[in-house]
Structures are given as C-alpha cells and as structure tokens.
Write a protein that holds these residues in place. Structure first.
Motif, mmCIF file in Angstrom:
data_model
loop_
_atom_site.group_PDB
_atom_site.id
_atom_site.type_symbol
_atom_site.label_atom_id
_atom_site.label_comp_id
_atom_site.label_asym_id
_atom_site.label_seq_id
_atom_site.Cartn_x
_atom_site.Cartn_y
_atom_site.Cartn_z
ATOM 1 N N THR A 1 85.316 80.204 32.512
ATOM 2 C CA THR A 1 83.836 80.238 32.771
ATOM 3 C C THR A 1 83.650 80.304 34.145
ATOM 4 O O THR A 1 84.637 80.558 34.922
ATOM 5 C CB THR A 1 83.041 78.959 32.326
ATOM 6 O OG1 THR A 1 83.460 77.807 33.024
ATOM 7 C CG2 THR A 1 83.432 78.387 30.721
ATOM 8 N N ASP A 2 82.397 80.367 34.652
ATOM 9 C CA ASP A 2 81.974 80.453 36.160
ATOM 10 C C ASP A 2 82.220 79.066 36.704
ATOM 11 O O ASP A 2 81.918 79.212 38.038
ATOM 12 C CB ASP A 2 80.589 80.838 36.286
ATOM 13 C CG ASP A 2 79.574 79.956 35.538
ATOM 14 O OD1 ASP A 2 79.894 79.140 34.915
ATOM 15 O OD2 ASP A 2 78.312 80.342 35.773
ATOM 16 N N ASP A 3 82.612 78.009 36.213
ATOM 17 C CA ASP A 3 82.896 76.766 36.638
ATOM 18 C C ASP A 3 84.351 76.626 36.531
ATOM 19 O O ASP A 3 84.959 75.933 35.605
ATOM 20 C CB ASP A 3 81.990 75.588 36.220
ATOM 21 C CG ASP A 3 82.175 74.291 36.995
ATOM 22 O OD1 ASP A 3 83.141 74.207 37.819
ATOM 23 O OD2 ASP A 3 81.585 73.386 36.638
ATOM 24 N N SER A 4 85.192 76.920 37.777
ATOM 25 C CA SER A 4 86.540 76.760 37.720
ATOM 26 C C SER A 4 87.180 75.319 37.414
ATOM 27 O O SER A 4 87.914 75.139 37.059
ATOM 28 C CB SER A 4 87.144 77.548 38.556
ATOM 29 O OG SER A 4 86.831 77.018 40.190
ATOM 30 N N ASP B 1 85.452 72.802 36.147
ATOM 31 C CA ASP B 1 85.388 72.249 34.918
ATOM 32 C C ASP B 1 86.500 72.978 33.742
ATOM 33 O O ASP B 1 86.746 72.262 32.862
ATOM 34 C CB ASP B 1 83.731 72.699 34.119
ATOM 35 C CG ASP B 1 83.711 72.159 33.094
ATOM 36 O OD1 ASP B 1 83.552 71.052 32.820
ATOM 37 O OD2 ASP B 1 83.076 72.824 32.180
ATOM 38 N N ASN C 1 89.803 68.809 43.393
ATOM 39 C CA ASN C 1 88.224 68.853 43.114
ATOM 40 C C ASN C 1 87.885 67.436 43.122
ATOM 41 O O ASN C 1 87.094 66.972 42.284
ATOM 42 C CB ASN C 1 87.944 69.413 41.672
ATOM 43 C CG ASN C 1 88.344 70.895 41.595
ATOM 44 O OD1 ASN C 1 87.941 71.842 41.738
ATOM 45 N ND2 ASN C 1 89.680 70.944 40.915
ATOM 46 N N HIS D 1 83.957 67.247 42.319
ATOM 47 C CA HIS D 1 83.378 67.920 41.430
ATOM 48 C C HIS D 1 82.796 66.803 40.513
ATOM 49 O O HIS D 1 83.023 65.565 40.492
ATOM 50 C CB HIS D 1 84.376 68.441 40.763
ATOM 51 C CG HIS D 1 84.042 69.662 39.672
ATOM 52 N ND1 HIS D 1 83.513 69.244 38.600
ATOM 53 C CD2 HIS D 1 83.646 70.740 39.551
ATOM 54 C CE1 HIS D 1 83.316 70.216 37.672
ATOM 55 N NE2 HIS D 1 83.071 71.386 38.420
#
Length: 307
Positions: free
Chosen positions: A177-180, A182, A211, A214
């Motif tokens: 996804t666009d949240d590496s 996550d 992270n 995060h």
C-alpha cells in the motif's frame, strides 16, 4: 595604444595650428588665398574630428567603467560562494547534532533493556531454573539440559528451516500500500497469526526499530512481545511489553502490554512482579479490566496469589 595614437594625432594637430599661425600673416589677401585658407581650416576641423571623435569625453568612458563592473561581479560571486559554504556548514552541523542525539537515545534505550534483562536473568539464576511458557519444561541454569529437553528444543527450533516451511512462509503475501510502515507491521502480524513465530520476531523487530514514530509502533512492540511469549520465550518477551507500556501509556496497546507483562512474570514464576503488573493494570486501565480484557485479567489473577 589609444594614448599613443592620441599623442601622435595631437602633435599633428599642433603642427597644423603652428603652420596656420606662421603662414596667415604673410598670405596674400586675394580670392584664391581666401579659398585656400578655408580649405585649410576645413582640413584642420576634419583632423580635429578624427583626433577627438567625441568632444564630451565619452571616447574613454568604456575603459573607465569596465573595471568597476568586473569588480562588482567578482565581489557578488565571492559573496554568494561564501554564503553557500556557510549555509552548508550550518546544515551539516544541525545534522550532526540530530544524529548525536539519536545515538544517545538509542544507547540509553539499550542500556535500560540490558539492565532489565540482567535483573530478570539474576532472578532466574537465583531461582535455579527457567520455566518455559506453555511447555512445562524446566531447564537448570547451572547444568546442561537433559536429553529430553534437548530434543524438545530441537523440535521447537530446528537448526534450519525445511523446504516446506520456507514455501509456507513465502506463501504469506506482504501488503503493498502507500503506507510502507503499516505494510511491514501487517506482514509481521500475518507471520505471527500463521504460527511462524521466529519469522514474525525478525519482521516485527525490523519494523519497530525502523518506525519508532509510526502510529503502528505500539501495536508492533506489543505483538513482538507476544511473538516471543507464544514461542515459549517469556524472558525475551518481558522487555518488549515493559518498553511498550513505558513508551506511551496512552498507546492503543499499552494496557495489553502491561497485562501480558504480568503473564510473562507468571511464566517466569516471578509472583511479586506479576502482582505488581496486575495491580498497576487494574489501577491504570479500569475500563479495559472491566471490558475488552476482563477475561484475560481475571484469568491471570487466578494464576497467582497476590496480597
């Protein structure tokens, strides 16, 4: 060259005037002489225009203004270069300060974890052994494990993964996804959920280290502790539960970690610390103790006798 030509032309111009001055008194005053005089005057004026093409001094202006222009450009360029160097030095100094602060924070965190591990190991050595969570197997701290215990450890942690295990792990897809951040956590969760605890430990360790800020960090530290606890490694699990609780007591999984810390202490036969964790859990998170985690809290309380 310009001034040499100017001097030569000036000499010619002066000679013309001298000739005019000496010849004029003796010239006959007839029509032909008048015409010759006018022609001579016209030639002098032409010579004057040739020697002084600009009578207002503009002939030498380009040479007089060229040097300041060069100096101005050089000064501007030099000033810009110095400014750029100072800006880069300031940026490097700020980056060095941030890196130094980060290194100090990491060193402090490692030191705290080492102290906690030393305390747990010291307690385990004084108790004479370590009880594996969920296995009922006791290993002496001063004697090598028995043949049966060795066989059990070899079964739980083989020397190398089999082809079947590798294939099964590779079959677990990693989200994209666009949240590496996550994605890294979710992949660790999938490994843990499938029972691949060593692989989950490695994946989640990488996630929490890379992270720390995060929004999934509180989930990652808690799940990393569970991956160790479910793998029968309560001693390795306890520091992660404690760290997650202390890092952010308002975190989404801080209460869970405090309750799992009590479970880790129970697995290590550390009743005193288990009771401290349970008491702090009920005091700090009464809503969880009476709600989502009520069953787990009461089950843990039933395993120990607290004052």
């Amino acid at each position: 060259m310009i001034f040499g030509s100017f001097a030569r032309n000036l000499s010619v111009f002066g000679a013309g005037f001298a000739l005019l001055a000496t010849a004029a008194p003796v010239l006959p005053q007839d029509g032909n002489d008048e015409a010759r005089l006018r022609r001579l005057e016209a030639e002098v004026r032409a010579l004057q225009r040739k020697v002084f093409p600009g009578g207002d001094g503009r002939f030498f202006e380009p040479e007089m203004t060229a040097q300041p222009s060069v100096n101005s450009t050089t000064s501007g360029t030099s000033t810009t270069a110095v400014t750029d160097i100072l800006a880069r030095l300031d940026a490097l100094e700020a980056q060095l300060q941030r890196q130094t602060a980060l290194n100090e924070e990491n060193a402090n965190a490692v030191r705290q974890l080492s102290e906690r591990l030393d305390a747990v190991e010291g307690r385990g050595a004084s108790a004479g052994g370590t009880v594996g969570a969920g296995t009922g197997t006791t290993t002496s701290a001063s004697a090598p494990p028995s043949t049966g215990a060795t066989r059990a450890v070899a079964t739980a942690q083989p020397a190398g993964p089999t082809q079947e295990r590798l294939a099964a792990v590779q079959a677990i897809a990693k989200p994209q996804t666009d949240d590496s951040g996550d994605d890294e956590y979710s992949y660790g969760f999938r490994l843990w959920d499938a029972g691949f605890f060593p692989e989950a430990q490695q994946q989640l360790t990488m996630f929490v280290e890379q992270n720390p800020g995060h929004w999934r960090a509180t989930y990652g530290r808690n799940l990393l502790g569970r991956a160790y606890l479910d793998d029968g490694k309560a001693k390795e699990a306890a520091p992660w539960f404690l760290k997650n609780y202390q890092e952010d007591k308002t975190g989404a999984r801080a209460g869970d970690s405090l309750l799992y810390l009590a479970e880790s202490m129970i697995a290590l036969d550390d009743t005193r610390r288990a009771c401290i964790a349970l008491a702090e859990f009920s005091e700090t998170y009464p809503a969880l103790a009476a709600g989502r985690l009520q069953g787990q809290y009461e089950a843990n309380r039933g395993k120990v006798k607290c004052d």
